[in-house]
Design a protein around this motif. Structure first.
Motif, PDB file in Angstrom:
ATOM      1  N   GLU A  61       0.822  -1.208   0.000  1.00  6.63           N
ATOM      2  CA  GLU A  61       0.000   0.000   0.000  1.00  6.63           C
ATOM      3  C   GLU A  61       0.858   1.262   0.000  1.00  6.63           C
ATOM      4  N   ALA A  62       1.913   1.282   0.835  1.00  8.28           N
ATOM      5  CA  ALA A  62       2.768   2.479   0.902  1.00  8.28           C
ATOM      6  C   ALA A  62       3.473   2.719  -0.434  1.00  8.28           C
ATOM      7  N   ALA A  63       3.956   1.637  -1.081  1.00 12.15           N
ATOM      8  CA  ALA A  63       4.625   1.788  -2.379  1.00 12.15           C
ATOM      9  C   ALA A  63       3.655   2.277  -3.445  1.00 12.15           C
ATOM     10  N   GLN A  64       2.397   1.833  -3.386  1.00  6.61           N
ATOM     11  CA  GLN A  64       1.405   2.289  -4.353  1.00  6.61           C
ATOM     12  C   GLN A  64       1.106   3.777  -4.161  1.00  6.61           C
ATOM     13  N   LEU A  65       1.064   4.215  -2.908  1.00  4.49           N
ATOM     14  CA  LEU A  65       0.858   5.650  -2.651  1.00  4.49           C
ATOM     15  C   LEU A  65       2.029   6.466  -3.198  1.00  4.49           C
ATOM     16  N   GLN A  66       3.247   5.949  -3.023  1.00  7.95           N
ATOM     17  CA  GLN A  66       4.409   6.646  -3.545  1.00  7.95           C
ATOM     18  C   GLN A  66       4.366   6.726  -5.071  1.00  7.95           C
ATOM     19  N   LEU A  67       3.912   5.642  -5.706  1.00  9.50           N
ATOM     20  CA  LEU A  67       3.793   5.644  -7.168  1.00  9.50           C
ATOM     21  C   LEU A  67       2.735   6.652  -7.617  1.00  9.50           C
ATOM     22  N   ALA A  68       1.601   6.725  -6.894  1.00 11.65           N
ATOM     23  CA  ALA A  68       0.555   7.689  -7.249  1.00 11.65           C
ATOM     24  C   ALA A  68       1.073   9.123  -7.130  1.00 11.65           C
ATOM     25  N   SER A  69       1.872   9.373  -6.073  1.00 11.71           N
ATOM     26  CA  SER A  69       2.441  10.716  -5.907  1.00 11.71           C
ATOM     27  C   SER A  69       3.399  11.049  -7.049  1.00 11.71           C
ATOM     28  N   TYR A 250       2.225  11.749   1.537  1.00 14.00           N
ATOM     29  CA  TYR A 250       1.332  12.913   1.639  1.00 14.00           C
ATOM     30  C   TYR A 250       2.107  14.192   1.330  1.00 14.00           C
ATOM     31  N   GLU A 251       3.319  14.309   1.888  1.00 16.56           N
ATOM     32  CA  GLU A 251       4.138  15.502   1.639  1.00 16.56           C
ATOM     33  C   GLU A 251       4.512  15.603   0.159  1.00 16.56           C
ATOM     34  N   GLN A 252       4.837  14.441  -0.448  1.00 10.14           N
ATOM     35  CA  GLN A 252       5.177  14.448  -1.874  1.00 10.14           C
ATOM     36  C   GLN A 252       3.976  14.878  -2.713  1.00 10.14           C
ATOM     37  N   LEU A 253       2.782  14.403  -2.312  1.00 12.78           N
ATOM     38  CA  LEU A 253       1.581  14.788  -3.049  1.00 12.78           C
ATOM     39  C   LEU A 253       1.320  16.282  -2.906  1.00 12.78           C
ATOM     40  N   GLU A 254       1.542  16.834  -1.709  1.00 15.36           N
ATOM     41  CA  GLU A 254       1.389  18.278  -1.521  1.00 15.36           C
ATOM     42  C   GLU A 254       2.374  19.036  -2.410  1.00 15.36           C
ATOM     43  N   SER A 255       3.608  18.482  -2.540  1.00 16.05           N
ATOM     44  CA  SER A 255       4.581  19.101  -3.433  1.00 16.05           C
ATOM     45  C   SER A 255       4.089  19.068  -4.885  1.00 16.05           C
ATOM     46  N   GLY A 256       3.453  17.928  -5.260  1.00 11.48           N
ATOM     47  CA  GLY A 256       2.905  17.839  -6.621  1.00 11.48           C
ATOM     48  C   GLY A 256       1.800  18.859  -6.851  1.00 11.48           C
TER      49      GLY A 256
END
Length: 457
Positions: A61-69, A250-256
């Protein structure tokens, strides 16, 4: 009665027998690259697998979130490239229009000037339409990113609850461990005299001979409490790691999202500049409708140079945006590589010799999940003295006996260093056509020619 035989010269050979151990010639340890919960297992002990078969799957799950970001960042970078390309198209149209206008002015062709100016106005209008389309795409990307952000916030909340539950479990198991330790200490005090007194009191209450049994049970309880306490700490560490991974995603997504906002601001700036260009183009067109400019060659050359510099600047903007999208693609490739680690596959074809994982347990790089052996060829290892070693040669044929069943073998390796444990030299034999009786680790008997003497009576 007697028997006689005529003497003759020949070669005498001594055949010796040795005990050896069977092992596969090819055996690999499948070790997880990450620590994660086992979601499913596809193979069992003794099962035959082929190279590339999926052995088990871990919680990714964590790796999938990282891929989505990473994909969100890529979409933002792609929007930046599109914006830069639109800017370049506008700059190119302005450049071509300016050059055509100046050439027409130098030739005194007012009608041609008007025609070129109208093309410029139409091109700027087209550029404005393209910018609005890019804005709509960016707004859609941001809406999708915000939805992913909401999902990540829920995931972080769940991970936080999991951390709290794990910490509570650590506190509970710690208390149980301390209580078990106190129980053992009470039954087995440091002073021998105190221990004997406690033993008498205990057996007086529970019966003769009950003290040793009670002490054994107390120590077993202490060991179980210690194991539960260690496991609780491992689960708490895993929960904290999952929480940190979700927070990082979450932080990476905010950066995106910020990158998308930056792209939106760039488009707003490009739109404002394009409207200014439109005003300028329409003003020039209106002025040209009233009179024909009569510029010198010097002014014309300067204007052409300025237009070329604007086109070069727009091209540089495309190159810069392209670098950004390449970096975002690297992030996606890295996230996909990380995600692939959560699926364990067979590196070779063979038999599953050991299975150390099961569903809902945690796989770890510290422990091999599977051991796979290719039993198409087996190796027999045995040890000999230096004198016997010197009689052997690589490629020499021997006979391997497994419970009365004979197999042909060939010596493939002769040790050149004494084994520290046995004081002998290791010798290895390859059995090319084993069957199911040649089990890993079983003992066999090896028959081989050793000493020989030629030209003897």
């Amino acid at each position: 009665p007697v028997q006689v035989q005529a003497p003759e010269a020949g070669t005498l050979t001594l055949k010796n027998e040795f005990m050896g151990t069977v092992s596969p010639e090819e055996s690999v340890y499948v070790i997880p690259m990450v620590t994660a919960e086992v979601l499913s297992t596809n193979v069992s002990l003794g099962e035959e697998v082929s190279e590339g078969d999926v052995l088990c799957k871990l919680d990714s799950e964590a790796a999938q979130l990282q891929l989505a970001s990473a994909k969100a960042q890529y979409d933002s970078a792609a929007a930046g490239v599109n914006s830069a390309e639109v800017g370049y198209e506008v700059a190119q149209a302005q450049y071509e229009s300016t050059v055509a206008q100046l050439d027409a002015q130098m030739g005194g062709q007012k009608n041609l000037q008007m025609y070129q100016l109208q093309i410029q106005v139409d091109s700027v209008h087209s550029g404005i339409d393209d910018i609005y389309e890019q804005m709509e795409d960016l707004d859609a990307d941001k809406a999708e990113a915000l939805q992913q952000k909401d999902e990540l916030e829920l995931a972080i909340g769940d991970a936080g609850n999991y951390v709290n539950q794990a910490n509570a479990y650590v506190a509970q198991t710690k208390q149980a461990y301390e209580e078990a330790l106190m129980a053992v200490t009470a039954m087995e005090p440091p002073e021998w005299k105190d221990q004997q007194n406690f033993k008498q009191l205990y057996e007086a209450e529970h019966g003769a001979g009950s003290y040793e049994y009670g002490l054994k049970k107390a120590k077993e309880g202490l060991e179980a409490a210690k194991s539960a306490y260690d496991q609780a700490n491992a689960v708490a560490s895993q929960a904290s790691s999952a929480y940190n991974q979700a927070t990082s995603a979450y932080e990476q997504l905010e950066s995106g999202i910020e990158s998308i906002d930056d792209g939106r601001e760039q488009l707003d700036g490009a739109l404002a500049d394009t409207y200014k260009s439109l005003e300028q183009a329409e003003a020039i067109k209106n002025i040209t409708e009233e009179q024909v400019y009569s510029d010198t060659q010097k002014v014309v050359d300067a204007n052409k140079k300025a237009a070329a510099m604007g086109l070069e600047s727009a091209a540089a903007g495309i190159n810069s945006a392209q670098v950004g999208i390449e970096g975002a693609q690297v992030a996606i490739d890295s996230a996909e590589y990380q995600l692939d680690m959560y699926t364990l596959k067979a590196p070779i074809s063979g038999i599953i010799e050991a299975v150390n994982v099961k569903e809902h347990d945690f796989a770890s790089p510290n422990t091999p999940a599977y051991i796979i052996s290719n039993k198409d060829a087996m190796t027999v290892t045995f040890y000999v003295s230096e004198g016997v070693r010197n009689t052997f040669t690589v490629g020499q044929k021997v006979t391997v006996d497994r419970n009365g069943k004979l197999f042909d073998g060939v010596i493939t390796e002769i040790g050149s260093m004494v084994d520290q444990n046995t004081g002998l030299f290791v010798v290895k034999v390859s059995v090319g056509k084993p069957d199911e009786s040649m089990l890993t680790g079983c003992s066999v008997k090896i028959s081989a020619d050793t000493y020989s003497q030629g030209n003897v009576l």
